[in-house]
Motif scaffolding. Sequence first.
Motif, PDB file in Angstrom:
ATOM      1  N   THR A 146       8.344  19.166 -11.324  1.00 32.28           N
ATOM      2  CA  THR A 146       8.628  20.476 -11.905  1.00 32.28           C
ATOM      3  C   THR A 146       8.853  20.407 -13.419  1.00 32.28           C
ATOM      4  O   THR A 146       8.371  21.265 -14.169  1.00 32.28           O
ATOM      5  CB  THR A 146       9.874  21.094 -11.235  1.00 32.28           C
ATOM      6  OG1 THR A 146       9.645  21.209  -9.828  1.00 32.28           O
ATOM      7  CG2 THR A 146      10.178  22.467 -11.814  1.00 32.28           C
ATOM      8  N   SER A 186       6.020  26.471 -13.889  1.00 30.12           N
ATOM      9  CA  SER A 186       6.715  25.406 -13.170  1.00 30.12           C
ATOM     10  C   SER A 186       7.235  25.933 -11.831  1.00 30.12           C
ATOM     11  O   SER A 186       7.169  25.232 -10.804  1.00 30.12           O
ATOM     12  CB  SER A 186       7.862  24.832 -14.013  1.00 30.12           C
ATOM     13  OG  SER A 186       8.796  25.832 -14.365  1.00 30.12           O
ATOM     14  N   LYS A 188      -1.878  18.939 -18.315  1.00 28.93           N
ATOM     15  CA  LYS A 188      -1.566  18.368 -17.006  1.00 28.93           C
ATOM     16  C   LYS A 188      -2.398  17.111 -16.757  1.00 28.93           C
ATOM     17  O   LYS A 188      -1.871  16.090 -16.287  1.00 28.93           O
ATOM     18  CB  LYS A 188      -1.844  19.397 -15.896  1.00 28.93           C
ATOM     19  CG  LYS A 188      -0.746  20.418 -15.702  1.00 28.93           C
ATOM     20  CD  LYS A 188      -1.163  21.519 -14.735  1.00 28.93           C
ATOM     21  CE  LYS A 188      -1.506  20.978 -13.368  1.00 28.93           C
ATOM     22  NZ  LYS A 188      -1.906  22.055 -12.438  1.00 28.93           N
ATOM     23  N   GLN A 195       0.104  14.438  -8.714  1.00 30.04           N
ATOM     24  CA  GLN A 195       0.869  15.687  -8.763  1.00 30.04           C
ATOM     25  C   GLN A 195       2.085  15.506  -9.660  1.00 30.04           C
ATOM     26  O   GLN A 195       2.878  14.572  -9.461  1.00 30.04           O
ATOM     27  CB  GLN A 195       1.311  16.104  -7.352  1.00 30.04           C
ATOM     28  CG  GLN A 195       2.106  17.400  -7.295  1.00 30.04           C
ATOM     29  CD  GLN A 195       1.260  18.616  -7.603  1.00 30.04           C
ATOM     30  OE1 GLN A 195       0.043  18.553  -7.544  1.00 30.04           O
ATOM     31  NE2 GLN A 195       1.901  19.724  -7.927  1.00 30.04           N
ATOM     32  N   CYS A 216       4.173  21.143 -19.769  1.00 30.64           N
ATOM     33  CA  CYS A 216       2.760  21.504 -19.950  1.00 30.64           C
ATOM     34  C   CYS A 216       2.600  23.003 -20.182  1.00 30.64           C
ATOM     35  O   CYS A 216       1.793  23.430 -21.015  1.00 30.64           O
ATOM     36  CB  CYS A 216       1.946  21.078 -18.724  1.00 30.64           C
ATOM     37  SG  CYS A 216       1.779  19.309 -18.512  1.00 30.64           S
ATOM     38  N   GLU A 248       4.108  26.420  -9.524  1.00 28.35           N
ATOM     39  CA  GLU A 248       3.639  25.144  -8.978  1.00 28.35           C
ATOM     40  C   GLU A 248       4.608  24.627  -7.913  1.00 28.35           C
ATOM     41  O   GLU A 248       4.189  24.092  -6.883  1.00 28.35           O
ATOM     42  CB  GLU A 248       3.498  24.111 -10.097  1.00 28.35           C
ATOM     43  CG  GLU A 248       2.478  24.455 -11.168  1.00 28.35           C
ATOM     44  CD  GLU A 248       1.045  24.136 -10.755  1.00 28.35           C
ATOM     45  OE1 GLU A 248       0.832  23.774  -9.581  1.00 28.35           O
ATOM     46  OE2 GLU A 248       0.154  24.265 -11.601  1.00 28.35           O
ATOM     47  N   HIS A 269       5.575  20.014 -15.257  1.00 29.69           N
ATOM     48  CA  HIS A 269       4.839  21.279 -15.221  1.00 29.69           C
ATOM     49  C   HIS A 269       5.403  22.233 -16.271  1.00 29.69           C
ATOM     50  O   HIS A 269       4.664  22.956 -16.944  1.00 29.69           O
ATOM     51  CB  HIS A 269       4.939  21.924 -13.833  1.00 29.69           C
ATOM     52  CG  HIS A 269       3.942  21.398 -12.851  1.00 29.69           C
ATOM     53  ND1 HIS A 269       4.291  20.994 -11.587  1.00 29.69           N
ATOM     54  CD2 HIS A 269       2.607  21.198 -12.963  1.00 29.69           C
ATOM     55  CE1 HIS A 269       3.213  20.578 -10.948  1.00 29.69           C
ATOM     56  NE2 HIS A 269       2.181  20.698 -11.761  1.00 29.69           N
ATOM     57  N   TYR A 282      -3.217  24.424 -20.371  1.00 24.98           N
ATOM     58  CA  TYR A 282      -2.300  24.003 -19.307  1.00 24.98           C
ATOM     59  C   TYR A 282      -2.917  22.890 -18.473  1.00 24.98           C
ATOM     60  O   TYR A 282      -2.291  21.847 -18.232  1.00 24.98           O
ATOM     61  CB  TYR A 282      -1.951  25.208 -18.436  1.00 24.98           C
ATOM     62  CG  TYR A 282      -0.999  24.916 -17.293  1.00 24.98           C
ATOM     63  CD1 TYR A 282       0.261  24.383 -17.538  1.00 24.98           C
ATOM     64  CD2 TYR A 282      -1.369  25.205 -15.982  1.00 24.98           C
ATOM     65  CE1 TYR A 282       1.139  24.136 -16.486  1.00 24.98           C
ATOM     66  CE2 TYR A 282      -0.492  24.959 -14.931  1.00 24.98           C
ATOM     67  CZ  TYR A 282       0.751  24.425 -15.183  1.00 24.98           C
ATOM     68  OH  TYR A 282       1.616  24.175 -14.140  1.00 24.98           O
TER      69      TYR A 282
END
Length: 317
Positions: A122, A199, A108, A119, A128, A202, A125, A104
């Motif tokens: 969503t 997701s 990322k 950053q 990933c 995060e 994320h 992960y």
Amino acid sequence: MSVTSDKIKLPPYIEGTSALLGSTVATAFLQPFDFLKVRLQGSGFASSSGNSSGSGEITKIKRVGVIETCKNVLKNEGIKQFWRGSSPTIVASGIAWGTYMHFYETYKNILKTKQNVTQLDTFNHFICAVGASASQVFITNPIFLIKTRMQLQTPGSPTYYTGIFDGIKKTVKIEGFKGLYKGVIPSLWLTFHGGIQMSSYEHIKYYFSTSSSKSLDSLNASEIFIASSVSKLLASTILYPFQVVKTRLQDERNIPNQNNVKVYNGTKDVIFKILKNEGITGFYRGFVPNTIKVIPNTSITLLVYEEIKKMFQLYYK
């Protein structure tokens, strides 16, 4: 999306190690709930008399709930049975979380570098997380297979597994190497579980971070707990039916008998027979103990994971 990122960028293997340790702590405490979940998931099988004809037909039997399952286990198998399969569970969960977080964070970092951002949004994320889940499935499926069978097996069974390595040896001998990958199709569908969970996790962390003007690595334990609990509950509720399908495919009672007859013949057959014999609710067998288990399990895992990361960040300064 912009927010202050972690002060120290840790290597992916550190992320993986932190998650592995967190999962080990959580699993050791919550194993009985995992045992009950698997028992209830597998309880839709026919009774042994239903297979004696060799027809492979499912015989409808009375479904038992959480309390009755507990009573039956205590009466017939003893309290130690609640920790049956704990060693492969701890190993499997630890490796799964460790490899998952390693991949992960790797994915990322690749996307952050490619997009030149600190950053991800969503959607990225989610991508990933799904990629990381798919990567770890092929590593951990054999271990989860043995774990599931150890929790469902009964003493005296000709294929009784005494441990992880004994289970792998007997599985390969009877079913071949591909037998270790039973249930891999629904497992791959479950990669969306990681996508939804991480997701959401995060995104909720990002919300707490921006609303309080804190960096992501400065969030407190209650904020991490809320983020992990909500994200896990969301993912589990949506994709729980795939866990039931996977359990039915992996159970030792689905090993071909002398007449080469199995209870289920593939993923589609499992879905059809559950719908026919148990209805929609059959796909949510064991949901209650699973929910009781996964919320604190994920929360403890991610809390320990975040705290160990902070320790490594102090070391890397």
